[in-house]
Design a protein around this motif. Sequence first.
Motif, PDB file in Angstrom:
ATOM      1  N   ALA A  81       0.830  -1.202   0.000  1.00 48.33           N
ATOM      2  CA  ALA A  81       0.000   0.000   0.000  1.00 48.33           C
ATOM      3  C   ALA A  81       0.866   1.255   0.000  1.00 48.33           C
ATOM      4  CB  ALA A  81      -0.933  -0.005   1.214  1.00 48.33           C
ATOM      5  N   ILE A  82       1.912   1.257   0.813  1.00 47.21           N
ATOM      6  CA  ILE A  82       2.828   2.399   0.847  1.00 47.21           C
ATOM      7  C   ILE A  82       3.539   2.542  -0.493  1.00 47.21           C
ATOM      8  CG2 ILE A  82       4.949   3.299   1.889  1.00 47.21           C
ATOM      9  CD1 ILE A  82       3.968   1.924   4.530  1.00 47.21           C
ATOM     10  N   ILE A  93       4.627   5.499  -5.514  1.00 46.86           N
ATOM     11  CA  ILE A  93       4.753   5.460  -6.974  1.00 46.86           C
ATOM     12  C   ILE A  93       3.742   6.406  -7.620  1.00 46.86           C
ATOM     13  CG2 ILE A  93       4.394   3.992  -9.006  1.00 46.86           C
ATOM     14  CD1 ILE A  93       5.694   1.709  -7.344  1.00 46.86           C
ATOM     15  N   ALA A  94       2.536   6.458  -7.091  1.00 49.10           N
ATOM     16  CA  ALA A  94       1.502   7.318  -7.642  1.00 49.10           C
ATOM     17  C   ALA A  94       1.717   8.802  -7.319  1.00 49.10           C
ATOM     18  CB  ALA A  94       0.128   6.875  -7.139  1.00 49.10           C
ATOM     19  N   PRO A 110       5.004  10.648  -6.652  1.00 46.00           N
ATOM     20  CA  PRO A 110       6.454  10.854  -6.464  1.00 46.00           C
ATOM     21  C   PRO A 110       6.795  12.284  -6.055  1.00 46.00           C
ATOM     22  CG  PRO A 110       5.939  10.711  -8.797  1.00 46.00           C
ATOM     23  CD  PRO A 110       4.681  10.351  -8.049  1.00 46.00           C
ATOM     24  N   GLU A 111       5.956  13.241  -6.395  1.00 52.11           N
ATOM     25  CA  GLU A 111       6.224  14.632  -6.044  1.00 52.11           C
ATOM     26  C   GLU A 111       6.156  14.866  -4.526  1.00 52.11           C
ATOM     27  OE1 GLU A 111       1.902  14.168  -5.958  1.00 52.11           O
ATOM     28  OE2 GLU A 111       3.397  13.469  -7.372  1.00 52.11           O
ATOM     29  N   ALA A 112       5.503  13.968  -3.809  1.00 54.74           N
ATOM     30  CA  ALA A 112       5.383  14.121  -2.358  1.00 54.74           C
ATOM     31  C   ALA A 112       6.677  13.799  -1.634  1.00 54.74           C
ATOM     32  CB  ALA A 112       4.259  13.225  -1.837  1.00 54.74           C
ATOM     33  N   TYR A 113       7.613  13.175  -2.354  1.00 52.00           N
ATOM     34  CA  TYR A 113       8.871  12.770  -1.722  1.00 52.00           C
ATOM     35  C   TYR A 113      10.023  13.275  -2.529  1.00 52.00           C
ATOM     36  CZ  TYR A 113       5.476   9.975   0.616  1.00 52.00           C
ATOM     37  OH  TYR A 113       4.379   9.596   1.316  1.00 52.00           O
TER      38      TYR A 113
END
Length: 100
Positions: free
Chosen positions: A88-89, A94-95, A97-100
């Motif tokens: 799930a993580i 992957i969906a 990537p801008e968050a990391y």
Amino acid sequence: MHIYTGMSSKVKVDSIDTSNLSLSYTYFESEAFVGLIQKITHHITFIPSLDGGSVYKNIFVVIGKPDAKLPEDQIDRAKESLKKTFKAIESYVIAHPEAY
């Protein structure tokens, strides 16, 4: 052990090492394993791979209570729960990537 919905436990972060991409944390005083387990410590490491991704490694150490016998089916459910949580993580990262 996230397999028991609605049960509480305490979690302590033991270490965070950003330079080595590792984290350790411990579950204790959980309603899920009263009488069986004193604590469960997770040691998580992300190992960079040559393709730009990483390898996720999770070792968990279970410290049982004296004379307690943890049923094999509970161990299997815990392993399956960890796999589902990771998937799930992984899907989220992957969906987004801008968050990391």
